[in-house]
Design a protein around this motif. Sequence first.
Motif, mmCIF file in Angstrom:
data_model
loop_
_atom_site.group_PDB
_atom_site.id
_atom_site.type_symbol
_atom_site.label_atom_id
_atom_site.label_comp_id
_atom_site.label_asym_id
_atom_site.label_seq_id
_atom_site.Cartn_x
_atom_site.Cartn_y
_atom_site.Cartn_z
ATOM 1 N N ILE A 1 0.819 -1.209 0.000
ATOM 2 C CA ILE A 1 0.000 0.000 0.000
ATOM 3 C C ILE A 1 0.857 1.265 0.000
ATOM 4 O O ILE A 1 0.561 2.227 -0.728
ATOM 5 N N LYS B 1 0.835 4.137 -2.844
ATOM 6 C CA LYS B 1 0.555 5.542 -2.512
ATOM 7 C C LYS B 1 1.586 6.463 -3.161
ATOM 8 O O LYS B 1 1.240 7.530 -3.695
ATOM 9 N N LEU C 1 -4.524 -1.025 -6.136
ATOM 10 C CA LEU C 1 -5.460 -0.782 -5.040
ATOM 11 C C LEU C 1 -6.782 -1.500 -5.279
ATOM 12 O O LEU C 1 -7.414 -1.997 -4.335
ATOM 13 N N ILE D 1 -8.131 -4.085 -2.435
ATOM 14 C CA ILE D 1 -9.329 -3.712 -1.674
ATOM 15 C C ILE D 1 -10.276 -4.889 -1.491
ATOM 16 O O ILE D 1 -11.175 -4.848 -0.649
ATOM 17 N N ILE E 1 -6.415 1.276 2.941
ATOM 18 C CA ILE E 1 -6.725 1.901 1.656
ATOM 19 C C ILE E 1 -7.651 3.106 1.842
ATOM 20 O O ILE E 1 -7.564 4.096 1.099
ATOM 21 N N ILE F 1 -12.605 1.926 -7.388
ATOM 22 C CA ILE F 1 -12.179 1.861 -5.988
ATOM 23 C C ILE F 1 -13.187 2.585 -5.095
ATOM 24 O O ILE F 1 -13.532 2.118 -4.002
#
Length: 983
Positions: free
Chosen positions: A762, A766, A784, A788, A797, A822
Amino acid sequence: MPLPYRGRGSRLASSRGASTSVHSPRRAGRGAPSSSHALRLTRRRHSSEQVPPGPEPQADFRSGKWLQEHAGGDARDSQQTARAGMGSRHRICSQEEVVIPCDSDNDSGSVDLQLSNLEDIKKDPSSLELTDSDIFDITGLSQESFIYSYRHLTQQGPDNEANVERLIQSIQEVFNGELQSEFEKLTFLRSLSSLSQTLPYDETTESFIHSHITDIVHVLNMLIEEEPLHSLFSSVRQEVFITIANLSYQDIHLLFGSEDRADLFSLITKSIIALPSVETLIQLQEIMPSGSYNTECLYRQTFQAFSEMLQSLVVKDPHLENLDTIFKQMDPWLQSTKDHERERATASMAQVLKCLSRHLSLKLPLRFQRLGHFVALMALLCGDSVTEVAEEAAEGMHCLLHVTLRLKCTIYDKKNHPNLRRAMKKCQELLELYSIKQFYSCPFKIAQIFEAFLNSNELFQFVMTTLDGLENLKHPCTQKSAGELLITMVKNAESRFEKVPEIMGVICARLSIISQPRVRRQIINTVSLFISRPKYTDIVIGHLLCHPVPYDRHLAELWRTLEVELPSTTWILWRLLRKLQKCHNEPTHEKMAYVAVAATDALYEVFVGNRLQAATFRLFPQLLMTLLIQIHHSIGLTMSDVAVPSGLYTEQEMSSEVTPLCFAIQATKSLLLRTLCWQEFNIMEKNKGWTLLEGKECHLQGVSLLANALLERNHLLAHKVMYLLVPLLNRGNDKHKLTSAGFFVELLQSPVARRLPSIYSIVRLKDWLHHGNRVFKFLALRGLRYLIKHQDMREDIRSLLPCILDLLCETDEKIVLLAIQILLQLVGTMDFTTLTAMMKTLFTLFGDESRQVLTICAQFLKWKLPQEVYCKDPWYISPSEAGTVCKFFGKKCQGKVNLLAQTLMFSKNAKLPIRRAAVLFVGLLLKYVDCSELRTKGTDWIENDLKALLHDPEPSLCIIASQALFRVQKVGAEPDPRQSIAG
């Protein structure tokens, strides 16, 4: 200043005088048991003992008695005295024995290795004390023969100054005039020899000869030039050799020291070695009889005089500079393609070495710098196809071993030097293993003996000489011997070579001219030995990568058939891979390094050969990712965009069809096939994955497709790749990072991804969300979206929600869509209208239909396939189903040979799937073809079609074709059972 009295006479003359005595049966008897094998060989081939006597001899103009009685005009009384003069027996065809002047009376068994005295050397090498007797015991030469020093029997000769002056005057007249008849030439030469005998005690003679050496050399050169090279009708050559030898024994060297002397040496060597064979000379005499000489007798006497002349040069040669000069002159003749020239040169060198070994007294510095070349050349001659050459070389090798031992003792200074002790111990052990006959008849065993004594430079000379022997196309046995010598020396001394690149260069150049399969195998095994040694791995790989790509069939064979031990396979493949990986750290705006293209092509050849299969499986993650990165770097490039070394190609050799990208795609395909990733390969082919990989805009789509295929079909390998990529994602240039990131993101779908620490998942994603490159933002959102799905990762997240919402403002539609996907998972409070619009956008996908043409045709023609031949997947990824289809045809169809012929027509189809299926069908159907029927029609027409496909640019087709060809050749090689029964 005149030289002081040195007690020197004509040793050659004195030894000849002694040899004619009837009281020396050990020296004169041809069948005497004490005669050595070398002496018997020399007498049998190069002496006149078995030739009937010729006409009456002429007077010897060099005897002392002639000088005193010449004024009276009666030369006949001097004939008895002449027999004691040097070379008298060379000018007549008598029944006197021909004896090598450096032979001692006690040389019994001198060429037999006496191993019975070696028991003392079996003790621990560290406590071994080396003495002269140890060396002689090892080589089989008696110590007496070594410490034997030639005797200077002074010929008092002409003690009358008037006679000396008369000789000088007659020689001076020749310098000022010219020689017309043979009689005048012989008179000059014999006068010069007689005068040389007064050198030890006559200052006038010494002064005259030293001041007229240039004139003497000029006259001798003129005399030899006037002798025809195609025939032998006079004894002038013989007298020239005798004259030079006489002067050499008085330290007057006419063949060394200046250019004109070196030219004379070359000329006289050619004048005897390049003569036609004895048989031709005899036939020529029958056509044009000379009347004065028996040609065979004259030849053997002349040759013996030449050999004795060479020996006179090394009797006192403490620095071996004379031996070095002799070898340089004889080197090309030792390698002559004419058997009789090679035999003469070998016999001469064998006698030189025997003489040298008996009078060896070495002093530093030694000026013989070609020991490795000498040893290799003599060893090659030991395996010569001409028996006489091989026997002479064997005798020479025996003496050369003794010379080498003494030479190394001199270099090491102290005889108990550790290296020398080890070498002596190894030599003794090897000699105990082999009999004398084995030692002489097997060149590779000779290599084992000498390897212990050669330094790195001499080893290089040895290898280069054996490689030169591989060019001997006229004598296959020489190629065979060279191959054996090469592989033996490299096996035993592989850690002591220094000039490996030069060796590799010669090997690569020789491969194209070596036709014998066994020799080719030995050469390739030599490369395998070097490349498997960590010390040389990078050197060998670096040299092999400096050849034009695509590799020719010889270098391709080398890469494909490397024969290395299992522990070394991973190391070799890893070092080759590192050559490619280092190129990916270079800035992308510069030209691609040529090494990157060459290494990629080398990997392809290695995969096709499949000799490093275990290493390929072990390094699969690194290999796959490196090749994918190479594909990315190669997109849109031609060979003009590669930094090709100057001189590697000409404009005509550079094909526009050859690109860095084609090599990278080939290598990636062959990697998947060789690691049994057939399903993954099929997915890539069905979904145009290879085309996607080659595209500048869609490369990452191809990467994603392959990653998903691997994750679906072989999750174990996929996980290995994922763990490999974790530390590599931030390394290399942008193309390196993008390809790695694209593959890594797809693997985050795996349940194993939740085990990764957040800093590698993660947190990294980012960072990519804030990257200046939109592709990294896209990859971050894609990752992501996969993560998720794991409930335990949603909270981490959710902290990224502000960054994700910002991306809805991006102009890139793909980024916006991923962001919405997302948000669908994170925002449960969105209104229904927004959610509906978002879902409609997500379904805006494009696709392409692949239509089954054959199925449509079958339906139209109302064909119905039997259930047994129905196969859903392509044959090459379903070998068992393909086998079932071929089994059906094998049982149900007649005329299977005709069916093979029809199938081979499809192997030339332009479409790859059809070509591949046809070749696979041929290979599988052969199991059910009647072998006798196939033999009747022959298999060449099948083999020719399959061989043409071995170099197809498609790796899968290349591999399947090689398998099919193997089956065809196997059928052709099996004996006919009917013939066996009849026999």
